[in-house]
Write a protein that holds these residues in place. Structure first.
Motif, PDB file in Angstrom:
ATOM      1  N   GLN A   4       0.829  -1.198   0.000  1.00 14.41           N
ATOM      2  CA  GLN A   4       0.000   0.000   0.000  1.00 14.41           C
ATOM      3  C   GLN A   4       0.869   1.256   0.000  1.00 14.41           C
ATOM      4  OE1 GLN A   4      -2.875   0.205   3.136  1.00 14.41           O
ATOM      5  NE2 GLN A   4      -3.799   2.104   2.402  1.00 14.41           N
ATOM      6  N   ARG A  36      -7.383   2.808 -16.095  1.00 13.00           N
ATOM      7  CA  ARG A  36      -7.708   1.381 -16.144  1.00 13.00           C
ATOM      8  C   ARG A  36      -7.141   0.695 -17.375  1.00 13.00           C
ATOM      9  NH1 ARG A  36     -13.610   0.624 -15.492  1.00 13.00           N
ATOM     10  NH2 ARG A  36     -13.372  -1.376 -16.522  1.00 13.00           N
ATOM     11  N   ALA A 167      -4.363  -0.324 -14.844  1.00 12.77           N
ATOM     12  CA  ALA A 167      -4.797  -0.683 -13.496  1.00 12.77           C
ATOM     13  C   ALA A 167      -5.989  -1.621 -13.505  1.00 12.77           C
ATOM     14  CB  ALA A 167      -5.137   0.577 -12.706  1.00 12.77           C
ATOM     15  N   ALA A 169     -10.109  -2.674 -13.491  1.00 13.59           N
ATOM     16  CA  ALA A 169     -11.163  -2.331 -12.536  1.00 13.59           C
ATOM     17  C   ALA A 169     -10.718  -2.730 -11.147  1.00 13.59           C
ATOM     18  CB  ALA A 169     -12.462  -3.028 -12.916  1.00 13.59           C
ATOM     19  N   GLY A 170     -11.225  -2.016 -10.141  1.00 12.31           N
ATOM     20  CA  GLY A 170     -10.806  -2.317  -8.782  1.00 12.31           C
ATOM     21  C   GLY A 170     -11.866  -1.975  -7.762  1.00 12.31           C
ATOM     22  N   ALA A 171     -11.480  -2.050  -6.502  1.00  6.52           N
ATOM     23  CA  ALA A 171     -12.380  -1.765  -5.388  1.00  6.52           C
ATOM     24  C   ALA A 171     -12.035  -0.414  -4.786  1.00  6.52           C
ATOM     25  CB  ALA A 171     -12.264  -2.860  -4.331  1.00  6.52           C
ATOM     26  N   VAL A 181      -7.944   2.693  -3.019  1.00 10.04           N
ATOM     27  CA  VAL A 181      -8.218   2.099  -4.325  1.00 10.04           C
ATOM     28  C   VAL A 181      -7.314   0.876  -4.483  1.00 10.04           C
ATOM     29  CG1 VAL A 181      -8.173   2.439  -6.828  1.00 10.04           C
ATOM     30  CG2 VAL A 181      -8.834   4.330  -5.317  1.00 10.04           C
ATOM     31  N   ARG A 182      -7.944  -0.257  -4.728  1.00 13.98           N
ATOM     32  CA  ARG A 182      -7.186  -1.495  -4.878  1.00 13.98           C
ATOM     33  C   ARG A 182      -7.559  -2.190  -6.178  1.00 13.98           C
ATOM     34  NH1 ARG A 182      -8.329  -4.624   0.630  1.00 13.98           N
ATOM     35  NH2 ARG A 182     -10.325  -3.558   0.354  1.00 13.98           N
ATOM     36  N   THR A 183      -6.540  -2.575  -6.942  1.00 15.94           N
ATOM     37  CA  THR A 183      -6.708  -3.398  -8.138  1.00 15.94           C
ATOM     38  C   THR A 183      -5.655  -4.497  -8.046  1.00 15.94           C
ATOM     39  OG1 THR A 183      -5.096  -2.352  -9.629  1.00 15.94           O
ATOM     40  CG2 THR A 183      -7.217  -1.223  -9.358  1.00 15.94           C
ATOM     41  N   PRO A 184      -5.652  -5.430  -8.986  1.00 12.18           N
ATOM     42  CA  PRO A 184      -4.612  -6.469  -8.928  1.00 12.18           C
ATOM     43  C   PRO A 184      -3.202  -5.916  -8.973  1.00 12.18           C
ATOM     44  CG  PRO A 184      -6.379  -7.155 -10.381  1.00 12.18           C
ATOM     45  CD  PRO A 184      -6.675  -5.737 -10.011  1.00 12.18           C
ATOM     46  N   SER A 185      -3.014  -4.683  -9.509  1.00 11.87           N
ATOM     47  CA  SER A 185      -1.663  -4.159  -9.669  1.00 11.87           C
ATOM     48  C   SER A 185      -1.319  -3.020  -8.724  1.00 11.87           C
ATOM     49  CB  SER A 185      -1.454  -3.674 -11.114  1.00 11.87           C
ATOM     50  OG  SER A 185      -2.341  -2.611 -11.417  1.00 11.87           O
ATOM     51  N   ASP A 187      -2.347  -0.743  -4.787  1.00 13.77           N
ATOM     52  CA  ASP A 187      -3.085  -0.535  -3.534  1.00 13.77           C
ATOM     53  C   ASP A 187      -2.660   0.832  -3.027  1.00 13.77           C
ATOM     54  OD1 ASP A 187      -4.273  -0.525  -1.067  1.00 13.77           O
ATOM     55  OD2 ASP A 187      -3.458  -2.443  -0.400  1.00 13.77           O
TER      56      ASP A 187
END
Length: 375
Positions: A4, A36, A167, A169-171, A181-185, A187
């Motif tokens: 992070q 994205r 990036a 889509a993410g949470a 903001v978190r995506t697979p790549s 945080d």
């Protein structure tokens, strides 16, 4: 999982709006510009018709457009030569709609008025039945969108902005007074989250746990055809139907044609629809004597509008630190210099730049809360 990291501002969306904002923020601000797609500006910015038309967009847009003109004509260091190349717009009407042309002229003024014959001298392929009268908007032109966008990204990066492409889509979550903001790549977190996600703006809001504003992506189709074998074609004006049922213009030695369609679409990688292409060609060939046997190119882009077709720019009152920069429709490019400065001033809590005020820019016209019921 990525570790992070913390920033002062996270901007979601690497198109023109997000890039212009990032480039105008204080260099001491730690900024993450999150895109994205693998390439920033892949969607709306990368598919723009690249025009500057002062009459386009109505009262809410006019001041931003006019306040951007000096920047385009005399860009600052790092942006290269002028970004605006003059090209008039010819607004045309057939015999049954000359009253619409007169009303349009009365709203703005400053047009050169032509009869049908004079209009056809300037654009010889126009059919006599298609143009009984015309207006020339002389202060319009072509914009170098790619150079403008690249220069904004470069300026932002030179000031320390991290441009994070691909990036996906993410949470999004609001935790302990910060947006995460978190995506697979990645945080990342910051106290300020800017929603500059274009066609995905309402999806971003829903993902952040806030209420959407009813922004609607509208698909527009564009075709490229061979140029007419006419002397002086490259200097022809944009020819635009008074009711915006189509327009056409020179573009890179070819003819750009669009039915000026506005088909509601979900956020997506837009593609040209065969029916829209057929409609566009029918409208073009009804107005112009230039048979098109095959198209050299075709594409579509999404232009996202708020319900009142004015931009949405400002702080959400539903959750601290959430800033809207969305609903820029088809005028995000021609207003980018003014909009980038306006958004940066609001994010940083500074007064609206005086030249924007002088051009009639009113921040309340763009406030997201205008869509919330009173009380």
């Amino acid at each position: 999982m990525p570790s992070q990291r913390t920033f002062d501002v996270i901007i979601l969306g690497g198109g023109m709006a997000g890039a212009a904002l990032a480039a105008n923020l204080d260099p001491r601000t730690r900024v993450a510009l999150v895109e994205r797609e693998p390439v920033a500006g892949y969607h709306t910015t990368g598919r723009s018709a690249a025009m500057y038309i002062p009459s386009y967009g109505g009262a809410a847009i006019a001041g931003l457009t006019l306040a951007s003109r000096a920047f385009f004509l005399d860009p600052p260091a790092g942006f290269g030569p002028p970004l605006l190349t003059p090209r008039p717009v010819m607004h045309i009407a057939d015999a049954g709609r000359t009253d619409r042309l007169e009303a349009f002229a009365a709203m703005r003024g400053g047009f050169e008025v032509l009869d049908g014959r004079a209009a056809r001298v300037r654009v010889p392929i126009l059919r006599a039945r298609a143009v009984a009268a015309a207006l020339i908007e002389a202060d319009a032109g072509d914009l170098d969108v790619a150079r403008l966008h690249a220069a904004y990204l470069s300026r932002a990066q030179q000031a320390g902005t991290e441009v994070l492409t691909g990036a996906g889509a993410g949470a999004i979550a609001f935790q302990r007074s910060e947006w995460r903001v978190r995506t697979p790549s990645l945080d990342i977190s910051a106290p300020i989250l800017v929603n500059a996600a274009g066609a995905w703006a309402d999806e971003v809001v829903i993902g952040a746990g806030l209420a959407p504003l009813g922004l609607t992506p509208l698909r527009r189709t564009v075709m490229l055809a061979r140029a007419p074998d006419q002397a002086g074609f490259a200097a022809w004006p944009v020819v635009k139907d008074i009711d915006e049922r189509f327009y056409f213009r020179p573009c890179g030695g070819r003819m750009l044609i669009t039915p000026a369609d506005e088909t509601p679409s979900p956020p997506c990688d837009a593609a040209a629809d065969e029916m829209d292409i057929a409609v566009g060609m029918a409208r073009f060939e009804a107005a112009a004597d230039h048979p098109v046997r095959h198209l050299i190119g075709r594409w579509a882009g999404l232009r996202t509008f708020a319900p009142d077709r004015a931009p949405v720019v400002g702080w959400s009152k539903s959750r601290p630190g959430f800033f809207w920069l969305a609903g820029l429709g088809g005028f995000g490019i021609q207003t980018a210099p003014a909009m980038g400065r306006l958004a940066a001033a609001l994010v940083e809590g500074r007064p609206v730049p005086s030249d924007l005020v002088d051009h009639g820019v009113r921040v309340e016209a763009y406030a997201p809360e205008r869509f919330r019921p009173a009380g």
